[in-house]
Design an enzyme around this catalytic site. Sequence first.
Site, PDB file in Angstrom:
ATOM      1  N   GLY A 234     -46.967  17.325  19.903  1.00  0.00           N
ATOM      2  CA  GLY A 234     -47.339  18.641  19.410  1.00  0.00           C
ATOM      3  C   GLY A 234     -48.454  18.551  18.391  1.00  0.00           C
ATOM      4  CB  CYS A 262     -47.034  12.229  20.439  1.00  0.00           C
ATOM      5  SG  CYS A 262     -48.710  12.559  19.822  1.00  0.00           S
ATOM      6  N   GLY A 306     -53.663  12.586  15.208  1.00  0.00           N
ATOM      7  CA  GLY A 306     -54.503  12.415  14.037  1.00  0.00           C
ATOM      8  C   GLY A 306     -53.716  12.032  12.800  1.00  0.00           C
ATOM      9  CG  HIS A 352     -49.011  11.375  25.082  1.00  0.00           C
ATOM     10  ND1 HIS A 352     -48.621  12.677  25.229  1.00  0.00           N
ATOM     11  CD2 HIS A 352     -49.572  11.296  23.851  1.00  0.00           C
ATOM     12  CE1 HIS A 352     -48.947  13.371  24.140  1.00  0.00           C
ATOM     13  NE2 HIS A 352     -49.530  12.535  23.296  1.00  0.00           N
ATOM     14  CD  GLU A 354     -47.341  12.428  28.656  1.00  0.00           C
ATOM     15  OE1 GLU A 354     -48.549  12.581  28.447  1.00  0.00           O
ATOM     16  OE2 GLU A 354     -46.547  11.965  27.799  1.00  0.00           O
TER      17      GLU A 354
END
Length: 382
Positions: A234, A262, A306, A352, A354
Site C-alpha cells: 500500500g 511491502c 519508499g 512483491h 505475486e
Amino acid sequence: MSKHSKDVEALVVLEDGRSFEGESFGAPGIAYGEAVFSTGMTGYQETLTDPSYRRQVVVMTAPHIGNTGWNEEDDESRQIWVSGLVVRDLSRVESSWRATGTLDEALKRQGIVAVQGIDTRALTRHLRDRGAMRVGLFTGEEALRPVEELVRLVTQQPRMAGADLAGEVTVDEAYVVPAEGERRYTVAAIDLGIKGMTPEQMARRGMEVHVLPASASIEDVLAVRPDGVFFSNGPGDPAAADEAVALMKAALDRRLPVFGICFGNQILGRALGFGTYKLKFGHRGINIPVRDKQTGRIEITAQNHGFAVDAPIEGTSSTPYGEVEVSHVCVNDDVVEGLRCLDRPAFSVQYHPEAAAGPHDASYLFDRFARLMNDGKGAQNA
C-alpha cells in the site's frame, strides 16, 4: 533557475528548480506528486494500476514505453493510481496480440497527465543524487508560465512523509476470492492497497481469500474465521498507519498466522516495536536482488517502496512478541527486506512475491504461508 523555450508543450518541474521540457500525452492539464523512478523493463500497466503508487509521478527508466498497449486483463486494481507518468519515448504502435487499446488512450480515459520526450536517464540520475522529491507536470499553456512560479506551486504540495493513504485506495466493501479447487484455508486479507494478483496467487493454493477494507477491526477479521491474516502492500508513510498497526498487534496477540508484504512488512515492523524511515529514492522495479539470510539464495524481486523498517540485520531482537530476526536483506544497500518472528507464527517481506509484473523467484512465500496456517491447524487440533 532553469529557463524554458517559449513554445514548450509540456514541462516537468522538480521542487529544487530542475526542469525538463517534453511533449504532452495522456490527459492535458497539471499533475503533482512525488517523483520516483521505476527500473522495470516491462510491466508498465501493472505499475500504473498498483495502488502503492498513489500520489506519485513515475519516471520509467526503460526508454521505450507503450509497445504492448493496454488490456483489461493486466490491471492490478480498479484504476490507474499514479498522479502522472514520465517516459522518454512513447511507442507509436502497440504490438501485442493481447492489446485492446493503447497506453495513451488509457491515460486519457482516466485523466492521467503524462510527458514524453525528455531525458529520463538524466532525471533518474538527478533523483538518485538528490532523492525523491515533489514534482509538477504542466502541459499546454500552463507549461508557458515562468519556472519560478511553477516551482512555488510544486513546493506547496504535501510531502509523502507523514501521509496516511491506505484509506484512499482500499476497497469500499469486503469481497471474496474463492479457492481454486478444494478449499484448504481461509485467509483474511487486509487491503491497504492490494494488487489483484495477490489473492489470485493464494487462491491457486487452495486459499479462500476474504479481502477486507483497511478500516477492518479485529472483530471483522475473526468473523470470517480465518486460518491466517494477510497484510497487503500500500501507499504512504507507515509511521502514519496507526490503525493498521493496532490490527496487526491484535492478530499477533491472538497468535494468528500472519503474512505481510511491502507495506505489510513495515506494519509488522512497527507492531513489533521497530521504527521506519524514508529511503533516499526507494526501490522500484522488477530486478532488485535480495538475499535470503537463512539459505544464502539471491532472489530477483519486484519492489515498490519508499520507506523501510529500521531493525538490526544481524542476530535477533527482543520484542513484546518474542524474538525476531531479519530474514532477508537487499544486496544493493543492506535495507531490511523481511522479518521472521521466532515466537509467533508471523513473517513478512518487503518485496512483491505475486510478481505482477516481475520475476517468480519469490512465489514460494505463498507456500510458506500455507505451511504456517497448516501448522496452526495442527496446533488447534492437538
